[in-house]
Design a protein around this motif. Sequence first.
Motif, PDB file in Angstrom:
ATOM      1  N   GLN A  18       0.889 -25.480   3.848  1.00  0.00           N
ATOM      2  CA  GLN A  18       2.124 -24.849   3.498  1.00  0.00           C
ATOM      3  C   GLN A  18       2.240 -24.568   2.127  1.00  0.00           C
ATOM      4  O   GLN A  18       1.630 -25.343   1.340  1.00  0.00           O
ATOM      5  CB  GLN A  18       3.431 -25.562   3.970  1.00  0.00           C
ATOM      6  N   GLY A  19       2.673 -23.361   1.605  1.00  0.00           N
ATOM      7  CA  GLY A  19       2.628 -23.139   0.072  1.00  0.00           C
ATOM      8  C   GLY A  19       1.336 -22.973  -0.593  1.00  0.00           C
ATOM      9  O   GLY A  19       1.130 -22.830  -1.817  1.00  0.00           O
ATOM     10  N   ALA A  20       0.257 -22.645   0.384  1.00  0.00           N
ATOM     11  CA  ALA A  20      -0.883 -22.338  -0.382  1.00  0.00           C
ATOM     12  C   ALA A  20      -1.120 -21.063  -0.966  1.00  0.00           C
ATOM     13  O   ALA A  20      -2.118 -20.878  -1.805  1.00  0.00           O
ATOM     14  CB  ALA A  20      -2.172 -22.576   0.730  1.00  0.00           C
ATOM     15  N   GLY A  21      -0.247 -20.018  -0.375  1.00  0.00           N
ATOM     16  CA  GLY A  21      -0.347 -18.697  -0.762  1.00  0.00           C
ATOM     17  C   GLY A  21      -0.998 -17.575   0.097  1.00  0.00           C
ATOM     18  O   GLY A  21      -1.232 -16.664  -0.279  1.00  0.00           O
ATOM     19  N   LYS A  22      -0.892 -18.055   1.320  1.00  0.00           N
ATOM     20  CA  LYS A  22      -1.438 -16.943   2.492  1.00  0.00           C
ATOM     21  C   LYS A  22      -0.733 -15.824   2.543  1.00  0.00           C
ATOM     22  O   LYS A  22      -1.269 -14.544   2.373  1.00  0.00           O
ATOM     23  CB  LYS A  22      -1.364 -17.534   3.842  1.00  0.00           C
ATOM     24  N   THR A  23       0.652 -15.929   2.490  1.00  0.00           N
ATOM     25  CA  THR A  23       1.465 -14.621   2.655  1.00  0.00           C
ATOM     26  C   THR A  23       1.221 -13.644   1.427  1.00  0.00           C
ATOM     27  O   THR A  23       0.989 -12.296   1.427  1.00  0.00           O
ATOM     28  CB  THR A  23       2.996 -14.948   2.789  1.00  0.00           C
ATOM     29  N   THR A  24       1.239 -14.304   0.293  1.00  0.00           N
ATOM     30  CA  THR A  24       0.965 -13.467  -1.068  1.00  0.00           C
ATOM     31  C   THR A  24      -0.455 -12.814  -1.134  1.00  0.00           C
ATOM     32  O   THR A  24      -0.515 -11.566  -1.477  1.00  0.00           O
ATOM     33  CB  THR A  24       1.238 -14.272  -2.234  1.00  0.00           C
ATOM     34  N   THR A  25      -1.463 -13.533  -0.582  1.00  0.00           N
ATOM     35  CA  THR A  25      -2.734 -13.066  -0.704  1.00  0.00           C
ATOM     36  C   THR A  25      -2.770 -11.896   0.550  1.00  0.00           C
ATOM     37  O   THR A  25      -3.759 -11.001   0.235  1.00  0.00           O
ATOM     38  CB  THR A  25      -3.628 -14.116  -0.227  1.00  0.00           C
ATOM     39  N   ILE A  26      -2.343 -12.086   1.723  1.00  0.00           N
ATOM     40  CA  ILE A  26      -2.270 -11.179   2.511  1.00  0.00           C
ATOM     41  C   ILE A  26      -1.488  -9.827   1.871  1.00  0.00           C
ATOM     42  O   ILE A  26      -2.197  -8.546   2.235  1.00  0.00           O
ATOM     43  CB  ILE A  26      -1.338 -11.353   3.702  1.00  0.00           C
ATOM     44  N   ALA A  27      -0.690  -9.851   1.273  1.00  0.00           N
ATOM     45  CA  ALA A  27      -0.076  -8.953   0.301  1.00  0.00           C
ATOM     46  C   ALA A  27      -0.949  -8.191  -0.574  1.00  0.00           C
ATOM     47  O   ALA A  27      -1.025  -7.036  -0.779  1.00  0.00           O
ATOM     48  CB  ALA A  27       1.333  -8.957  -0.169  1.00  0.00           C
ATOM     49  N   LYS A  28      -1.698  -8.979  -1.246  1.00  0.00           N
ATOM     50  CA  LYS A  28      -2.549  -8.579  -2.298  1.00  0.00           C
ATOM     51  C   LYS A  28      -3.832  -7.764  -1.711  1.00  0.00           C
ATOM     52  O   LYS A  28      -4.256  -6.730  -2.096  1.00  0.00           O
ATOM     53  CB  LYS A  28      -3.209  -9.907  -3.246  1.00  0.00           C
ATOM     54  N   ILE A  29      -4.445  -8.315  -0.641  1.00  0.00           N
ATOM     55  CA  ILE A  29      -5.454  -7.596   0.048  1.00  0.00           C
ATOM     56  C   ILE A  29      -4.939  -6.189   0.532  1.00  0.00           C
ATOM     57  O   ILE A  29      -5.666  -5.254   0.553  1.00  0.00           O
ATOM     58  CB  ILE A  29      -5.826  -8.640   1.133  1.00  0.00           C
ATOM     59  N   ALA A  30      -3.890  -6.231   1.209  1.00  0.00           N
ATOM     60  CA  ALA A  30      -3.401  -4.899   1.617  1.00  0.00           C
ATOM     61  C   ALA A  30      -3.039  -3.942   0.576  1.00  0.00           C
ATOM     62  O   ALA A  30      -3.396  -2.827   0.706  1.00  0.00           O
ATOM     63  CB  ALA A  30      -2.018  -5.253   2.447  1.00  0.00           C
ATOM     64  N   ALA A  31      -2.460  -4.370  -0.588  1.00  0.00           N
ATOM     65  CA  ALA A  31      -2.330  -3.383  -1.683  1.00  0.00           C
ATOM     66  C   ALA A  31      -3.459  -2.976  -2.227  1.00  0.00           C
ATOM     67  O   ALA A  31      -3.720  -1.750  -2.483  1.00  0.00           O
ATOM     68  CB  ALA A  31      -1.546  -4.151  -3.021  1.00  0.00           C
ATOM     69  N   GLN A  32      -4.559  -3.814  -2.241  1.00  0.00           N
ATOM     70  CA  GLN A  32      -6.047  -3.157  -2.816  1.00  0.00           C
ATOM     71  C   GLN A  32      -6.427  -2.411  -1.861  1.00  0.00           C
ATOM     72  O   GLN A  32      -7.140  -1.484  -2.411  1.00  0.00           O
ATOM     73  CB  GLN A  32      -7.011  -4.557  -3.245  1.00  0.00           C
ATOM     74  N   TYR A  33      -6.370  -2.577  -0.600  1.00  0.00           N
ATOM     75  CA  TYR A  33      -7.165  -1.677   0.442  1.00  0.00           C
ATOM     76  C   TYR A  33      -6.428  -0.262   0.430  1.00  0.00           C
ATOM     77  O   TYR A  33      -7.047   0.728   0.514  1.00  0.00           O
ATOM     78  CB  TYR A  33      -6.690  -2.252   1.715  1.00  0.00           C
ATOM     79  N   VAL A  34      -4.874  -0.373   0.222  1.00  0.00           N
ATOM     80  CA  VAL A  34      -4.226   1.250   0.191  1.00  0.00           C
ATOM     81  C   VAL A  34      -4.615   1.849  -0.975  1.00  0.00           C
ATOM     82  O   VAL A  34      -4.664   2.972  -0.768  1.00  0.00           O
ATOM     83  CB  VAL A  34      -2.567   0.749   0.191  1.00  0.00           C
ATOM     84  N   LEU A  35      -4.560   1.049  -2.184  1.00  0.00           N
ATOM     85  CA  LEU A  35      -5.005   1.715  -3.359  1.00  0.00           C
ATOM     86  C   LEU A  35      -6.551   2.431  -3.252  1.00  0.00           C
ATOM     87  O   LEU A  35      -6.919   3.414  -3.862  1.00  0.00           O
ATOM     88  CB  LEU A  35      -5.073   1.005  -4.584  1.00  0.00           C
ATOM     89  N   THR A  36      -7.534   1.773  -2.474  1.00  0.00           N
ATOM     90  CA  THR A  36      -8.619   2.235  -2.359  1.00  0.00           C
ATOM     91  C   THR A  36      -8.839   3.263  -1.100  1.00  0.00           C
ATOM     92  O   THR A  36      -9.461   4.268  -1.223  1.00  0.00           O
ATOM     93  CB  THR A  36      -9.695   1.239  -2.211  1.00  0.00           C
TER      94      THR A  36
END
Length: 448
Positions: free
Chosen positions: A220-238
């Motif tokens: 818990q609290g390791a940052g999985k959800t935020t990391t998922i959002a970051k990966i998704a945003a980088q993919y969308v930009l590319t």
Amino acid sequence: MQVKKYQAADTQQAMRLVRAAHGPDAVILDCRSIAGGVEVVVSLEELLESSAPATHSSTMFASAQVNLASARDTRSEREPTALDALFNRRKKAEEQSAPVAKEAVAPNRETAAGPQVVWSQNEELLTMKQELASMKSMLMDQLKGHSWQHASHQTPEYEELNAFLSAMDIDPALGKQLRAEIPADETVSLQREMLKMLLIKKLSVATPPSSGAICLVGPQGAGKTTTIAKIAAQYVLTHGRSDIAILTTDTARVGAQEQLRAYGRILQVPVHVAADEEEAVKTYRLLRKKNLVLIDTAGISFRDKQGISELHRLVSAMQDVQVFLTLPADTENYVQSEIIDAYSAFNARGAVLTRIDEAMRIGGAMSNLIQHRLPLVWCANGPRVPQNLSAADASKLVNMAVRMTKAFEHKRQPITAPKEPEKQAESVPAEVAMARQTQRGSSLNVRV
């Protein structure tokens, strides 16, 4: 509608709290699992009606009783719910338990008067747990410091290098292996450069995948959800937003789904929620045609073996999923090692090192990754989406660890012999002092 929530370690304790507070006729709206137990939602509308002033007419009171009775009949005739299944499971477990256990539990039920605080949520126990955790961390640091002192006594030619390794927070066992590959007759600066090269060589780094199904697991609290959002945003930009989807199975943490849905609305990426294993597998089969599928899972403590086993069964049911372990950099080294061991059954292809910006040192995290032979894939050094996520670079990470070391390096002073303490004047009787003075005078006369 007015509701009230009760949280407890299990369903039986939660229902005990509800009955003690509202009686046997309390209307239960929902019962769901949360981190550390279950949460029961109770309706307060009927309770407010029953506690209204006595100025109501007898006809209204009679109709209220009829409504309550009909509501109870409706609830009794409805289909079994998840709460009923939990009750039946708990009842069967109690029937199969030993009679001695029942006798031990019975006095507690009889003596319970009013709502009882669940032992796991007791403030004193939680405070004690935090104190024990801090004491354990302090003892581990002291043991590590003693290990480095012992190493310096055994190999005095590496004294400066040992101090540098200790300041980096490198594990003593790994430090011993690295020290064996560094010549002792070299200068201190050259030894440090050789150490950096060895760490860069031993720290395994993998290229982040750009397609397929990516699943993040971790505590818990390791940052999985935020990391998922970051990966998704980088993919969308590319690559654009037409060939990506997000699937979340985290139904326990409050706000997890809302957080991902908010990012999905911003990125215009579909976010799907699965409540159980069957729904997750069906949804995943429909999403496999996408070029990239990001799967977010519920955070499970490394001590929760049953929860990790259930999550492993869920992930194994989905084919061709690339699992990555989310490892927080600001936790203690021994905790990181236990997290990696607890999630070893997933055969993770790599790790995501998160919360680097909140860590004082990252040498311990690098030691765990090297010793467990776990490749590093992503590094997250902040909460901003998508800026604070980058592909792992061993050279940059080692240089960052060296920069963090400066705050922990102690200036070593040359060892000098301790000064003899000054002799203090003795308090002796007057007769003894006069005798000593006479003796000094006589010896002086003899010498003259």
